[in-house]
Design an enzyme around this catalytic site. Sequence first.
Site, PDB file in Angstrom:
ATOM      1  N   SER A 269       0.956  -1.228  -0.137  1.00 16.37           N
ATOM      2  CA  SER A 269       0.048   0.139  -0.120  1.00 16.37           C
ATOM      3  C   SER A 269       0.578   1.249   0.059  1.00 16.37           C
ATOM      4  O   SER A 269       0.359   2.214  -0.380  1.00 16.37           O
ATOM      5  CB  SER A 269      -0.849  -0.111   1.322  1.00 16.37           C
ATOM      6  OG  SER A 269      -0.038  -0.017   2.454  1.00 16.37           O
TER       7      SER A 269
ATOM      8  N   HIS B  58       5.036  -2.025   7.444  1.00 19.96           N
ATOM      9  CA  HIS B  58       5.510  -0.550   8.006  1.00 19.96           C
ATOM     10  C   HIS B  58       6.343  -0.810   9.319  1.00 19.96           C
ATOM     11  O   HIS B  58       7.181   0.320   9.385  1.00 19.96           O
ATOM     12  CB  HIS B  58       4.410   0.359   8.015  1.00 19.96           C
ATOM     13  CG  HIS B  58       3.743   0.647   6.460  1.00 19.96           C
ATOM     14  ND1 HIS B  58       3.219   0.009   5.909  1.00 19.96           N
ATOM     15  CD2 HIS B  58       4.120   2.065   5.979  1.00 19.96           C
ATOM     16  CE1 HIS B  58       2.713   0.776   4.645  1.00 19.96           C
ATOM     17  NE2 HIS B  58       3.505   1.962   4.759  1.00 19.96           N
TER      18      HIS B  58
ATOM     19  N   CYS C  46       2.434  -5.756  10.171  1.00 26.82           N
ATOM     20  CA  CYS C  46       2.250  -4.981   9.152  1.00 26.82           C
ATOM     21  C   CYS C  46       3.624  -4.584   8.745  1.00 26.82           C
ATOM     22  O   CYS C  46       4.532  -4.306   9.334  1.00 26.82           O
ATOM     23  CB  CYS C  46       1.389  -3.493   9.873  1.00 26.82           C
ATOM     24  SG  CYS C  46       1.673  -2.326   8.601  1.00 26.82           S
TER      25      CYS C  46
ATOM     26  N   CYS D 257       2.308  -6.700   1.852  1.00 27.99           N
ATOM     27  CA  CYS D 257       1.198  -5.959   2.604  1.00 27.99           C
ATOM     28  C   CYS D 257       0.308  -6.761   3.600  1.00 27.99           C
ATOM     29  O   CYS D 257      -0.231  -7.682   2.765  1.00 27.99           O
ATOM     30  CB  CYS D 257       0.409  -4.905   1.954  1.00 27.99           C
ATOM     31  SG  CYS D 257      -0.772  -4.091   2.392  1.00 27.99           S
TER      32      CYS D 257
END
Lengths: 270, 270
Positions: B12, B187, B185, B74
């Site tokens: 994303s 990130h 996640c 993701c």
Amino acid sequence: MGNKGAIGLIDSGVGGLTVLKEALRQLPNEELVYLGDTARCPYGPRPAEQVIEYTWQMAEFLMKQNIKLLVIACNTATAVALDIIREKLPIPVVGVILPGSRAAVKTTKTRRIGVIGTQGTIKSGSYREAILSKTAEVTIFDLACPKFVALVESNETRSPIAKKVVAETLQPMRRNKVDTLILGCTHYPLLRQLIQSYMGDEVTLIDSGAETVGEVSVLLDYFDIANPDPAKQGACHFYTTGSTKLFDDIAQDWLEFPVHSKHIELGEKP
Amino acid sequence: MGNKGAIGLIDSGVGGLTVLKEALRQLPNEELVYLGDTARCPYGPRPAEQVIEYTWQMAEFLMKQNIKLLVIACNTATAVALDIIREKLPIPVVGVILPGSRAAVKTTKTRRIGVIGTQGTIKSGSYREAILSKTAEVTIFDLACPKFVALVESNETRSPIAKKVVAETLQPMRRNKVDTLILGCTHYPLLRQLIQSYMGDEVTLIDSGAETVGEVSVLLDYFDIANPDPAKQGACHFYTTGSTKLFDDIAQDWLEFPVHSKHIELGEKP
């Protein structure tokens, strides 16, 4: 095949039990069938054609036990027979050399990797080839340790002689200043403490067998053949071509639960 | 397909770069193509149908770049779209949830596992399901951390506000006394130091993205599509649907080499 089949593990003797122990921990839902060719152990010094023949006999025996995936839990057999067995069988077949190599490449920081194994494994160059297929930016040091398997198969891993043999054998490896050492034989984790203590804490030992269970898990999921329900109690079966007494003693000691193996004969009677 | 194709990675936004960095380390022979849908990030709060549509648009774009394997780097997209994308594409497709789950089951000793992720990922229950499909003998604690992705995408991971947000968000998780925490996640590894420091050194953080590269490596070998030769210099291509400047800044900082991403548009123009 199907989700309810067992995972088969084959080894020249008791070494593959290190893989089985890890499978029990990481894949507790799976039924396991183990076959150790103890009567014809070690495979290390045997010619490749013979190792292929013996490995195939083991695979054939386990195929009759309704296995859905086969682990060649023996480095010597993986080195010479994996491709042939994989081609012949209709189920996924996993060896121990690529998983160990991958883990070493992932672990090393100094990019100096050591490999110890049987004469057969080291002579085959399989680890060298597998590691270099991942990255050219490493230096690989390999060493055959022909005396280690016998120490394990005779249940002598705690004797003073074991300590002496480990130190004498690994002396040239210690000089190479590797930061990662692949235990390129499934018997060697039973000597892990001695090896770690001689090589020093700064060296990370890679248990190729334990890494293999990760690959098994990936393939069970990828092919959607994992067992979603907890395995039945005692869903672990053991066969040996040698003495069930000696096999059970070593297995119980390593696995920490009672083991009752069955004796079988493989190949032609002599 | 074939050994010379690239590995595609989609996310994303910039989170999947944590997977890419690990792929560069573990699979230096492979060419990589990365696409971050930065313009439509975050995916976490979006309805499942929309995440599936966006993920499919990304997959379609990369299929035109001659990829041989696709990584959905993701967690939100993996949770809702992996099965659908895998069914539609003729190449192996890998998600980030099973690898992270496997690593957690392998790591935990106390059998108390924590999972943090976006609202979408946690709401989907995908980690819970994946872990319980491996073993019923664990307690799982999950927690959505909706503010973490924004900190990373705005390149604020070193700000005092980040430290405060991490501590406030993870407070209920620290009380659960887990010994293993899945960064669910891609990130979150960019906030790793803050998370580790707040949770304490006795908690092992599982980087689901890094674990995913292990699965990629297994499948490249299993399907015999690994590249045996070193990749060409700079064999790493980046696309973003958002600002190339912001993307390059974060990517360079994380990867420690110059990045020049290209801007692309996905889907219908508004």
